[in-house]
Design a protein around this motif. Structure first.
Motif, PDB file in Angstrom:
ATOM      1  N   VAL A 134      -5.259  -7.890  -4.091  1.00  0.00           N
ATOM      2  CA  VAL A 134      -5.383  -6.452  -4.376  1.00  0.00           C
ATOM      3  C   VAL A 134      -6.847  -6.113  -4.629  1.00  0.00           C
ATOM      4  N   GLY A 135      -7.149  -4.819  -4.631  1.00  0.00           N
ATOM      5  CA  GLY A 135      -8.445  -4.342  -5.088  1.00  0.00           C
ATOM      6  C   GLY A 135      -8.474  -4.369  -6.617  1.00  0.00           C
ATOM      7  N   GLU A 136      -9.677  -4.202  -7.138  1.00  0.00           N
ATOM      8  CA  GLU A 136      -9.875  -4.332  -8.583  1.00  0.00           C
ATOM      9  C   GLU A 136      -8.997  -3.386  -9.402  1.00  0.00           C
ATOM     10  N   ASP A 137      -8.729  -2.192  -8.857  1.00  0.00           N
ATOM     11  CA  ASP A 137      -7.981  -1.191  -9.626  1.00  0.00           C
ATOM     12  C   ASP A 137      -6.534  -1.601  -9.909  1.00  0.00           C
ATOM     13  N   GLN A 138      -6.038  -2.631  -9.209  1.00  0.00           N
ATOM     14  CA  GLN A 138      -4.639  -3.049  -9.419  1.00  0.00           C
ATOM     15  C   GLN A 138      -4.510  -4.270 -10.317  1.00  0.00           C
ATOM     16  N   LYS A 139      -5.644  -4.765 -10.817  1.00  0.00           N
ATOM     17  CA  LYS A 139      -5.631  -6.012 -11.596  1.00  0.00           C
ATOM     18  C   LYS A 139      -4.691  -5.909 -12.799  1.00  0.00           C
ATOM     19  N   ALA A 174       6.837   4.564 -15.271  1.00  0.00           N
ATOM     20  CA  ALA A 174       7.525   3.271 -15.132  1.00  0.00           C
ATOM     21  C   ALA A 174       7.037   2.471 -13.915  1.00  0.00           C
ATOM     22  N   TYR A 175       6.186   3.078 -13.131  1.00  0.00           N
ATOM     23  CA  TYR A 175       5.673   2.498 -11.882  1.00  0.00           C
ATOM     24  C   TYR A 175       5.337   1.000 -11.968  1.00  0.00           C
ATOM     25  N   PRO A 176       4.631   0.520 -13.014  1.00  0.00           N
ATOM     26  CA  PRO A 176       4.283  -0.906 -13.034  1.00  0.00           C
ATOM     27  C   PRO A 176       5.507  -1.824 -13.090  1.00  0.00           C
ATOM     28  N   ALA A 215       8.608  -5.724  -9.849  1.00  0.00           N
ATOM     29  CA  ALA A 215       9.788  -6.083  -9.056  1.00  0.00           C
ATOM     30  C   ALA A 215       9.407  -6.384  -7.607  1.00  0.00           C
ATOM     31  N   ASP A 216       8.487  -5.582  -7.047  1.00  0.00           N
ATOM     32  CA  ASP A 216       8.044  -5.831  -5.656  1.00  0.00           C
ATOM     33  C   ASP A 216       7.571  -7.272  -5.503  1.00  0.00           C
ATOM     34  N   ILE A 217       6.816  -7.698  -6.492  1.00  0.00           N
ATOM     35  CA  ILE A 217       6.164  -9.015  -6.428  1.00  0.00           C
ATOM     36  C   ILE A 217       7.162 -10.129  -6.750  1.00  0.00           C
ATOM     37  N   ILE A 268       0.857  -1.192   0.000  1.00  0.00           N
ATOM     38  CA  ILE A 268       0.000   0.000   0.000  1.00  0.00           C
ATOM     39  C   ILE A 268       0.892   1.240   0.000  1.00  0.00           C
ATOM     40  N   LYS A 269       0.533   2.220  -0.819  1.00  0.00           N
ATOM     41  CA  LYS A 269       1.325   3.453  -0.912  1.00  0.00           C
ATOM     42  C   LYS A 269       1.003   4.373   0.269  1.00  0.00           C
ATOM     43  N   PRO A 270       2.015   4.967   0.867  1.00  0.00           N
ATOM     44  CA  PRO A 270       1.746   5.952   1.922  1.00  0.00           C
ATOM     45  C   PRO A 270       1.570   7.357   1.353  1.00  0.00           C
ATOM     46  N   LEU A 298     -11.390   3.320   3.940  1.00  0.00           N
ATOM     47  CA  LEU A 298     -12.153   2.078   4.041  1.00  0.00           C
ATOM     48  C   LEU A 298     -11.920   1.206   2.800  1.00  0.00           C
ATOM     49  N   GLY A 299     -11.666   1.824   1.652  1.00  0.00           N
ATOM     50  CA  GLY A 299     -11.357   1.063   0.430  1.00  0.00           C
ATOM     51  C   GLY A 299     -10.081   0.255   0.610  1.00  0.00           C
ATOM     52  N   ASN A 300      -9.041   0.877   1.152  1.00  0.00           N
ATOM     53  CA  ASN A 300      -7.794   0.142   1.409  1.00  0.00           C
ATOM     54  C   ASN A 300      -8.030  -0.987   2.408  1.00  0.00           C
ATOM     55  N   TYR A 301      -8.882  -0.695   3.403  1.00  0.00           N
ATOM     56  CA  TYR A 301      -9.115  -1.707   4.439  1.00  0.00           C
ATOM     57  C   TYR A 301      -9.849  -2.917   3.860  1.00  0.00           C
ATOM     58  N   ALA A 349     -16.065  -6.512  -1.594  1.00  0.00           N
ATOM     59  CA  ALA A 349     -15.701  -5.090  -1.515  1.00  0.00           C
ATOM     60  C   ALA A 349     -14.336  -4.826  -2.154  1.00  0.00           C
ATOM     61  N   THR A 350     -14.126  -5.356  -3.359  1.00  0.00           N
ATOM     62  CA  THR A 350     -12.848  -5.136  -4.021  1.00  0.00           C
ATOM     63  C   THR A 350     -12.831  -3.807  -4.782  1.00  0.00           C
ATOM     64  N   ARG A 351     -13.974  -3.130  -4.789  1.00  0.00           N
ATOM     65  CA  ARG A 351     -14.020  -1.796  -5.374  1.00  0.00           C
ATOM     66  C   ARG A 351     -15.023  -0.959  -4.573  1.00  0.00           C
ATOM     67  N   VAL A 352     -14.536  -0.380  -3.487  1.00  0.00           N
ATOM     68  CA  VAL A 352     -15.399   0.446  -2.632  1.00  0.00           C
ATOM     69  C   VAL A 352     -15.533   1.819  -3.283  1.00  0.00           C
ATOM     70  N   MET A 353     -16.772   2.296  -3.383  1.00  0.00           N
ATOM     71  CA  MET A 353     -17.004   3.527  -4.116  1.00  0.00           C
ATOM     72  C   MET A 353     -17.160   4.722  -3.166  1.00  0.00           C
ATOM     73  N   LYS A 359     -14.494   5.716  -7.578  1.00  0.00           N
ATOM     74  CA  LYS A 359     -13.835   4.925  -6.538  1.00  0.00           C
ATOM     75  C   LYS A 359     -13.589   5.762  -5.287  1.00  0.00           C
ATOM     76  N   MET A 360     -13.724   5.149  -4.124  1.00  0.00           N
ATOM     77  CA  MET A 360     -13.328   5.861  -2.898  1.00  0.00           C
ATOM     78  C   MET A 360     -11.805   5.960  -2.895  1.00  0.00           C
ATOM     79  N   SER A 361     -11.282   7.184  -2.754  1.00  0.00           N
ATOM     80  CA  SER A 361      -9.825   7.314  -2.767  1.00  0.00           C
ATOM     81  C   SER A 361      -9.376   8.336  -1.738  1.00  0.00           C
TER      82      SER A 361
HETATM   83  P1  TYM Z   1      -2.831   1.745  -3.416  1.00  0.00           P
HETATM   84  O1  TYM Z   1      -1.858   2.241  -2.415  1.00  0.00           O
HETATM   85  O2  TYM Z   1      -3.517   2.728  -4.308  1.00  0.00           O
HETATM   86  O3  TYM Z   1      -3.942   0.874  -2.722  1.00  0.00           O
HETATM   87  C1  TYM Z   1      -3.576  -0.179  -1.835  1.00  0.00           C
HETATM   88  C2  TYM Z   1      -4.548  -1.335  -1.950  1.00  0.00           C
HETATM   89  O4  TYM Z   1      -5.878  -0.889  -1.641  1.00  0.00           O
HETATM   90  C3  TYM Z   1      -6.759  -1.217  -2.710  1.00  0.00           C
HETATM   91  N1  TYM Z   1      -7.768  -0.157  -2.831  1.00  0.00           N
HETATM   92  C4  TYM Z   1      -9.081  -0.399  -2.885  1.00  0.00           C
HETATM   93  N2  TYM Z   1      -9.781  -1.543  -2.828  1.00  0.00           N
HETATM   94  C5  TYM Z   1     -11.133  -1.453  -2.902  1.00  0.00           C
HETATM   95  N3  TYM Z   1     -11.787  -0.262  -3.030  1.00  0.00           N
HETATM   96  C6  TYM Z   1     -11.118   0.907  -3.090  1.00  0.00           C
HETATM   97  N4  TYM Z   1     -11.772   2.067  -3.190  1.00  0.00           N
HETATM   98  C7  TYM Z   1      -9.692   0.877  -3.015  1.00  0.00           C
HETATM   99  N5  TYM Z   1      -8.730   1.832  -3.021  1.00  0.00           N
HETATM  100  C8  TYM Z   1      -7.561   1.174  -2.920  1.00  0.00           C
HETATM  101  C9  TYM Z   1      -5.878  -1.273  -3.945  1.00  0.00           C
HETATM  102  O5  TYM Z   1      -6.468  -2.048  -4.966  1.00  0.00           O
HETATM  103  C10 TYM Z   1      -4.625  -1.908  -3.368  1.00  0.00           C
HETATM  104  O6  TYM Z   1      -4.770  -3.323  -3.290  1.00  0.00           O
HETATM  105  N6  TYM Z   1       0.265  -0.016  -6.953  1.00  0.00           N
HETATM  106  C11 TYM Z   1      -0.375  -0.299  -5.671  1.00  0.00           C
HETATM  107  C12 TYM Z   1       0.611  -0.543  -4.567  1.00  0.00           C
HETATM  108  C13 TYM Z   1       1.616  -1.593  -4.860  1.00  0.00           C
HETATM  109  C14 TYM Z   1       1.410  -2.984  -4.865  1.00  0.00           C
HETATM  110  C15 TYM Z   1       2.668  -3.559  -5.164  1.00  0.00           C
HETATM  111  C16 TYM Z   1       0.288  -3.772  -4.630  1.00  0.00           C
HETATM  112  C17 TYM Z   1       2.921  -1.365  -5.174  1.00  0.00           C
HETATM  113  N7  TYM Z   1       3.557  -2.549  -5.332  1.00  0.00           N
HETATM  114  C18 TYM Z   1       2.834  -4.945  -5.252  1.00  0.00           C
HETATM  115  C19 TYM Z   1       0.460  -5.176  -4.730  1.00  0.00           C
HETATM  116  C20 TYM Z   1       1.706  -5.741  -5.035  1.00  0.00           C
HETATM  117  C21 TYM Z   1      -1.235   0.888  -5.282  1.00  0.00           C
HETATM  118  O7  TYM Z   1      -1.040   1.986  -5.725  1.00  0.00           O
HETATM  119  O8  TYM Z   1      -2.150   0.603  -4.327  1.00  0.00           O
END
Ligand code: TYM
Length: 342
Positions: free
Chosen positions: A154-159, A135-137, A142-144, A16-18, A24-27, A192-196, A204-206
């Motif tokens: 992960v949540g849907e947005d990272q698929k 270049a982020y992806p 590499a992280d993985i 998760i990015k700080p 709640l979406g991250n949770y 709740a893989t995509r909380v709005m 999306k909730m962000s």
């Molecule tokens: P990030 O920091 O935006 O979000 C962290 C995780 O929370 C999920 N998420 C959500 N899930 C459901 N509803 C939402 N509204 C919502 N908002 C965020 C994201 O899907 C994610 O799982 N690129 C990643 C971070 C990352 C990463 C990785 C993840 C970097 N390296 C390696 C997995 C593996 C990101 O920006 O997530």
């Protein structure tokens, strides 16, 4: 599951990015599921506060520092146990940056151009954003792959990013004629893989949304959580009799998803319990449930954040453990690529 994963140690990695506080979406989309993987005990679990990813957009240094500890506190308060999972911040393990470079030489520009999140984030300003954002992806791959992770919740947005990781692994294996990196599975499960957004069910909730009322922050206290959910936008119709009845009702679906995510029920079970109920009944029940589940986490986060030295100690210990897993894999990558390293 693909055949390849069977030959690798079962291992989960996620991050998760700080770049701001947790929502709640991250949770629901991530941390709660990280805890489930840890509890299942079937896989080694490695979780990271990915600070190198955060700086792809400008971060005030002091704020980044504080947010890194806050996200770590959020993990721990939610149940990630540093004695059972490896928990660390990415920048303390330099192997991420090293493998990130190698994999950015494997990934193709055309692949990056297809990333929808980059297009959304860069908007009309694509020429002026950082090269790192583009270049982020490759760094995420590499992280993985640095841990030979087999599963990435992960949540849907990272698929799309996890799918790109598979492409990178395949191309590396193909180009170097090895079977070295696994084809990692994205795991996008649960209601709740995509909380709005609470004010607009089509967004999306962000953490970066304009109004605080549109999201629940993991640091919100009980009154704030209840107020935001009671004021959440809805349509005038009562809850439907079946899940299909949520079709075309994004706000209603979102609140049902949140209830399901927090309670551990499925959408169908929530609907069975509240079929035909008005919002006057459902929203207070949702607010009570959210307060019951989330308020203890925010209280625990506050307690943990009052002792930053302890958080730093946990992250340093986790970084040491992460390095122990990563180092042999990085070393072997160097060897495969032909880089001299004594
Ligand atoms: P990030 O920091 O935006 O979000 C962290 C995780 O929370 C999920 N998420 C959500 N899930 C459901 N509803 C939402 N509204 C919502 N908002 C965020 C994201 O899907 C994610 O799982 N690129 C990643 C971070 C990352 C990463 C990785 C993840 C970097 N390296 C390696 C997995 C593996 C990101 O920006 O997530």
């Amino acid at each position: 599951m693909s055949d390849t994963t069977a030959t690798f140690t079962p291992r989960v990695f996620s991050g998760i990015k700080p770049s701001g506080g947790l929502t709640l979406g991250n949770y629901l989309g991530a941390i709660k599921r990280f805890v489930d993987w840890q509890e299942a005990g079937t896989h080694q679990t490695i979780y990271s506060v990915v600070d190198l990813h955060a700086i792809t957009v400008w971060q005030d240094p002091a704020t980044l520092h504080a947010a890194t500890r806050e996200v770590a506190a959020g993990f721990i308060a939610s149940g990630v146990d540093p004695n059972r999972s490896i928990l660390f911040n990415q920048s303390q393990v330099s192997a991420h940056a090293e493998l990130g470079w190698i994999l950015s030489c494997v990934a193709r520009v055309g692949w990056m151009n297809r990333m929808t999140q980059f297009k959304d984030k860069a908007g009309a300003n694509a020429e002026a954003v950082s090269l790192g954002l583009y270049a982020y992806p490759a760094l995420m791959a590499a992280d993985i792959l640095l841990y030979h992770a087999t599963h990435v919740p992960v949540g849907e947005d990272q698929k799309q990013h996890v799918e790109l990781t598979r492409d990178v692994a395949q191309k590396f294996n193909h180009d170097y004629k090895v079977d070295f990196f696994p084809e990692t599975e994205p795991v996008i499960e649960g209601p709740a893989t995509r909380v709005m957004n609470l004010r607009d069910g089509t967004k999306k909730m962000s953490k970066s949304g304009e109004s605080d009322m549109e999201r629940i922050n993991m640091t919100d206290d009980a009154d704030t959580i209840a107020k935001k959910l009671k004021k959440a936008r809805t349509d005038p119709a009562p809850l439907p009799e079946t899940v299909e009845g949520l079709q075309g009702r994004p706000e209603a679906r979102n609140l049902v998803d949140i209830y399901a995510g927090l309670s551990g029920l499925s959408d169908a079970q929530v609907i069975a319990e509240y079929a035909g109920a008005g919002w006057g009944r459902f929203k207070p029940a949702l607010a009570d449930l959210a307060v019951e589940k989330l308020a203890p986490i925010s209280t625990e986060m506050a307690r943990l954040m009052a002792d930053p030295a302890e958080i730093d100690r946990i992250l340093a210990h986790g970084a040491e453990q992460a390095r122990a897993v990563a180092e042999p894999i990085l070393r072997e990558t160097y060897r495969i690529v032909g880089l001299v390293r004594s």
